[in-house]
Scaffold this motif. Structure first.
Motif, PDB file in Angstrom:
ATOM      1  N   PHE A  61       7.519   4.807  -5.004  1.00 26.37           N
ATOM      2  CA  PHE A  61       6.760   4.393  -3.802  1.00 26.37           C
ATOM      3  C   PHE A  61       7.377   5.234  -2.793  1.00 26.37           C
ATOM      4  N   SER A  62       8.555   5.468  -2.969  1.00 25.59           N
ATOM      5  CA  SER A  62       9.400   5.941  -1.666  1.00 25.59           C
ATOM      6  C   SER A  62       9.484   7.508  -1.804  1.00 25.59           C
ATOM      7  N   GLN A  63       8.708   8.149  -2.611  1.00 21.51           N
ATOM      8  CA  GLN A  63       9.148   9.713  -2.798  1.00 21.51           C
ATOM      9  C   GLN A  63       8.613  10.385  -1.579  1.00 21.51           C
ATOM     10  N   THR A  78      -1.046  -5.428   3.038  1.00 19.04           N
ATOM     11  CA  THR A  78       0.387  -5.909   3.599  1.00 19.04           C
ATOM     12  C   THR A  78       0.482  -6.998   4.373  1.00 19.04           C
ATOM     13  N   TYR A  98       2.039   2.585   8.657  1.00 19.93           N
ATOM     14  CA  TYR A  98       2.845   1.749   7.324  1.00 19.93           C
ATOM     15  C   TYR A  98       3.793   0.876   8.293  1.00 19.93           C
ATOM     16  N   THR A 125      12.440   4.370  -5.785  1.00 18.25           N
ATOM     17  CA  THR A 125      11.052   4.170  -6.721  1.00 18.25           C
ATOM     18  C   THR A 125       9.988   5.267  -6.458  1.00 18.25           C
ATOM     19  N   VAL A 179       0.759  -1.301  -0.012  1.00 13.72           N
ATOM     20  CA  VAL A 179      -0.049  -0.066  -0.266  1.00 13.72           C
ATOM     21  C   VAL A 179       0.763   1.229   0.163  1.00 13.72           C
ATOM     22  N   ASN A 180       0.475   2.207  -0.937  1.00 16.29           N
ATOM     23  CA  ASN A 180       1.342   3.350  -0.830  1.00 16.29           C
ATOM     24  C   ASN A 180       1.432   4.080   0.747  1.00 16.29           C
ATOM     25  N   PRO A 181       2.396   4.426   1.098  1.00 15.41           N
ATOM     26  CA  PRO A 181       2.742   5.074   2.307  1.00 15.41           C
ATOM     27  C   PRO A 181       1.544   6.196   2.395  1.00 15.41           C
TER      28      PRO A 181
END
Length: 284
Positions: free
Chosen positions: A226-228, A148, A189, A224, A126-128
């Motif tokens: 995802f980590s922005q 998750t 998260y 990624t 799941v996107n943070p």
């Protein structure tokens, strides 16, 4: 459905037992490494981009037939075309791991024609969601824990009969460095990723009699989309550099080789382990 392959993404049809289809072209790196996972089948969730895509590519380069998947048909098609263009043996399917109907394996072309599954790698997440634990709604908690933590266990339950046909196998969960060093803005998260460490150990004990190993990959900050949300916090980098000397952001490919190793026979005596790929380590 997890087991409904669209015509474009069902890349091949072969006899039972599973045989690798003829390869159009192999990359030089694949030739160099050799087919350490030849005649084996991997299902990789969340594998059309980022870490999941890098893992899918590496497993295929090392000889496995890989079933890639994600929520969107367009992304699945794109990933399959790209990997097939590299001469790799892949097929694809749309799978939202949080939906029960997508986890249902009945009839999936790849499984029917492969005769079984050797590896299950659960990358989908799941996107943070930015926010503290006490400010997280019940909906946020449900989504985070469903996708998750719960989904990998239920997906394994569905695929277990296909893995038992192989008389052994490997499952790999993807946690996060946030399990050990909670990101201040991503607290729900962090908790879900910490839960995966426990799920890894519990499943490893339960599946050991079936000769199925369960391990966990714990990535650090990987470059990624995802980590922005993490990249935007300069204080995190100051802390990481001071604590660990980390001088670069990880790349998706940094996570791929260790997954291939954990799937291989070289790791046949490794289970219930959580391995950090973060340029540092937060546990003894």
């Amino acid at each position: 459905s997890m087991l409904k392959a669209k015509p474009l993404t069902q890349a091949w049809r072969g006899p039972l037992p599973f045989e690798l289809p003829p390869l159009v072209r192999r990359t030089s790196s694949a030739v160099t490494r050799g087919a350490t996972l030849a005649n084996q089948v991997a299902v990789v969730t969340g594998s059309t981009k980022g870490i999941g895509f890098a893992i899918a590519r590496r497993l295929a380069q090392d000889g496995a037939h890989v079933v890639v998947s994600s929520r969107k048909q367009q992304n699945v098609d794109q990933a399959v075309v790209e990997l097939q263009g590299e001469g790799l043996s892949v097929s694809g399917t749309v799978c939202h791991v949080g939906k029960a109907e997508d986890r249902e394996p009945g009839g999936h072309g790849a499984l029917k024609h492969c005769g079984g599954v050797d590896f299950l790698i659960c990358v989908a997440g799941v996107n943070p969601l930015v926010g503290g634990i006490l400010g997280s709604s019940e909906q946020v908690w449900d989504k985070m824990l469903n996708v998750t933590v719960k989904a990998p266990a239920l997906l394994l339950t569905q695929l277990l009969p296909h893995m038992e046909k192989r008389k052994g196998g490997s499952m790999i969960l993807i946690s996060s460095v946030g399990a050990y060093m909670p990101y201040s803005k991503l607290r729900a998260y962090n908790v879900s990723k910490t839960a995966l460490l426990g799920l890894t150990k519990a499943l490893a004990v339960e599946l050991a009699p079936k000769n199925i190993r369960v391990n966990c990959l714990v990535p650090g900050v990987i470059d990624t989309a995802f980590s922005q949300v993490v990249f935007e916090d300069p204080s995190l980098w100051t802390y990481m550099k001071a604590l660990c000397g980390t001088q670069r952001v990880g790349q998706p490919e940094d996570c791929a080789g260790i997954v291939s190793f954990l799937c291989s026979s070289d790791a046949s005596y490794i289970t219930a382990e959580s391995i950090m790929v973060a340029g540092c380590s937060f546990h003894l």
